[in-house]
Motif scaffolding. Sequence first.
Motif, mmCIF file in Angstrom:
data_model
loop_
_atom_site.group_PDB
_atom_site.id
_atom_site.type_symbol
_atom_site.label_atom_id
_atom_site.label_comp_id
_atom_site.label_asym_id
_atom_site.label_seq_id
_atom_site.Cartn_x
_atom_site.Cartn_y
_atom_site.Cartn_z
ATOM 1 N N ALA A 1 -28.667 -61.562 0.477
ATOM 2 C CA ALA A 1 -27.489 -61.231 -0.177
ATOM 3 C C ALA A 1 -27.597 -61.099 -1.739
ATOM 4 N N HIS A 2 -28.311 -61.784 -2.381
ATOM 5 C CA HIS A 2 -28.379 -61.846 -3.801
ATOM 6 C C HIS A 2 -28.821 -60.543 -4.168
ATOM 7 N N ASP A 3 -29.916 -59.882 -3.571
ATOM 8 C CA ASP A 3 -30.583 -58.517 -3.891
ATOM 9 C C ASP A 3 -29.557 -57.740 -3.546
ATOM 10 N N PHE A 4 -28.849 -57.697 -2.404
ATOM 11 C CA PHE A 4 -27.718 -56.703 -2.330
ATOM 12 C C PHE A 4 -26.701 -56.707 -3.274
ATOM 13 N N THR A 5 -26.206 -57.873 -3.626
ATOM 14 C CA THR A 5 -25.021 -58.004 -4.806
ATOM 15 C C THR A 5 -25.676 -57.214 -5.988
ATOM 16 N N ASN A 6 -26.901 -57.405 -6.339
ATOM 17 C CA ASN A 6 -27.522 -56.753 -7.666
ATOM 18 C C ASN A 6 -27.349 -55.275 -7.278
ATOM 19 N N THR A 7 -27.928 -54.703 -6.321
ATOM 20 C CA THR A 7 -27.903 -53.548 -5.866
ATOM 21 C C THR A 7 -26.653 -52.808 -6.015
ATOM 22 N N VAL A 8 -25.668 -53.384 -5.473
ATOM 23 C CA VAL A 8 -24.295 -53.058 -5.484
ATOM 24 C C VAL A 8 -23.797 -52.917 -7.041
ATOM 25 N N ASN A 9 -24.020 -53.819 -7.850
ATOM 26 C CA ASN A 9 -23.809 -53.866 -9.188
ATOM 27 C C ASN A 9 -24.402 -52.897 -9.813
ATOM 28 N N GLU A 10 -25.755 -52.722 -9.857
ATOM 29 C CA GLU A 10 -26.412 -51.267 -10.414
ATOM 30 C C GLU A 10 -25.793 -50.261 -9.892
ATOM 31 N N THR A 11 -25.439 -49.944 -8.696
ATOM 32 C CA THR A 11 -24.897 -48.737 -8.338
ATOM 33 C C THR A 11 -23.438 -48.410 -8.935
ATOM 34 N N ALA B 1 -22.453 -49.523 -11.659
ATOM 35 C CA ALA B 1 -22.667 -49.253 -12.986
ATOM 36 C C ALA B 1 -23.110 -47.817 -13.166
ATOM 37 N N ALA B 2 -24.059 -47.394 -12.396
ATOM 38 C CA ALA B 2 -24.513 -45.989 -12.533
ATOM 39 C C ALA B 2 -23.310 -45.001 -11.961
ATOM 40 N N LEU B 3 -22.640 -45.283 -10.972
ATOM 41 C CA LEU B 3 -21.403 -44.626 -10.712
ATOM 42 C C LEU B 3 -20.379 -44.476 -11.957
ATOM 43 N N GLU B 4 -20.128 -45.416 -12.437
ATOM 44 C CA GLU B 4 -19.022 -45.460 -13.427
ATOM 45 C C GLU B 4 -19.609 -44.609 -14.571
ATOM 46 N N GLU B 5 -20.706 -44.563 -15.033
ATOM 47 C CA GLU B 5 -21.415 -43.613 -15.902
ATOM 48 C C GLU B 5 -21.395 -42.077 -15.566
ATOM 49 N N HIS B 6 -21.577 -41.941 -14.344
ATOM 50 C CA HIS B 6 -21.504 -40.601 -13.762
ATOM 51 C C HIS B 6 -19.906 -40.011 -13.730
ATOM 52 N N ILE B 7 -19.004 -41.056 -13.515
ATOM 53 C CA ILE B 7 -17.642 -40.620 -13.463
ATOM 54 C C ILE B 7 -17.204 -40.453 -15.213
ATOM 55 N N GLU B 8 -17.771 -41.316 -15.996
ATOM 56 C CA GLU B 8 -17.540 -41.047 -17.409
ATOM 57 C C GLU B 8 -18.165 -39.851 -17.883
ATOM 58 N N GLY B 9 -19.448 -39.384 -17.322
ATOM 59 C CA GLY B 9 -19.828 -37.909 -17.697
ATOM 60 C C GLY B 9 -19.010 -36.729 -17.489
ATOM 61 N N ILE B 10 -18.514 -36.921 -16.005
ATOM 62 C CA ILE B 10 -17.678 -36.024 -15.262
ATOM 63 C C ILE B 10 -16.490 -35.772 -16.116
ATOM 64 N N HIS B 11 -15.783 -36.745 -16.520
ATOM 65 C CA HIS B 11 -14.850 -36.907 -17.321
ATOM 66 C C HIS B 11 -14.665 -36.019 -18.747
ATOM 67 N N GLU B 12 -16.067 -36.364 -19.233
ATOM 68 C CA GLU B 12 -16.321 -35.589 -20.515
ATOM 69 C C GLU B 12 -16.552 -34.285 -20.378
ATOM 70 N N LEU B 13 -17.186 -33.981 -19.210
ATOM 71 C CA LEU B 13 -17.410 -32.598 -18.884
ATOM 72 C C LEU B 13 -15.922 -31.979 -18.541
ATOM 73 N N ALA B 14 -15.235 -32.449 -17.937
ATOM 74 C CA ALA B 14 -13.775 -32.091 -17.545
ATOM 75 C C ALA B 14 -13.047 -31.658 -18.949
ATOM 76 N N LYS B 15 -13.111 -32.718 -19.844
ATOM 77 C CA LYS B 15 -12.375 -32.337 -21.226
ATOM 78 C C LYS B 15 -13.192 -31.100 -22.058
ATOM 79 N N GLU B 16 -14.426 -31.204 -22.026
ATOM 80 C CA GLU B 16 -15.227 -29.932 -22.818
ATOM 81 C C GLU B 16 -14.716 -28.658 -22.080
ATOM 82 N N SER B 17 -14.654 -28.667 -20.617
ATOM 83 C CA SER B 17 -14.033 -27.410 -19.836
ATOM 84 C C SER B 17 -12.831 -27.072 -20.312
#
Length: 85
Positions: A37-47, A49-65
């Motif tokens: 359960a602890h490992d799963f929670t860590n994996t979910v948290n890391e995922t 965080a990575a998705l939030e970074e991707h979303i931020e990148g997509i927003h930046e690309l949208a602004k630039e477009s």
Amino acid sequence: MFSDIHSLLKHNRENVINIRENGNNLKGLIENVNLIAHDFTNTVNETTAALEEHIEGIHELAKESVILSDAVIHLQKILNRFQLQ
């Protein structure tokens, strides 16, 4: 009668040993589940965080477009003016 009591005591002692072993096994299983359960929670948290970074990148690309789209429209207007003259 003493042999019956002795037999019951022996049986009870065996039951106590079995219960203790089962308890120890259960404790080990619970510890393993907690680790999973602890490992799963860590994996979910890391995922997440990575998705939030991707979303931020997509927003930046949208602004630039939008900026590029506005520049294309502006350039199109300039080209249209030159073609009219």
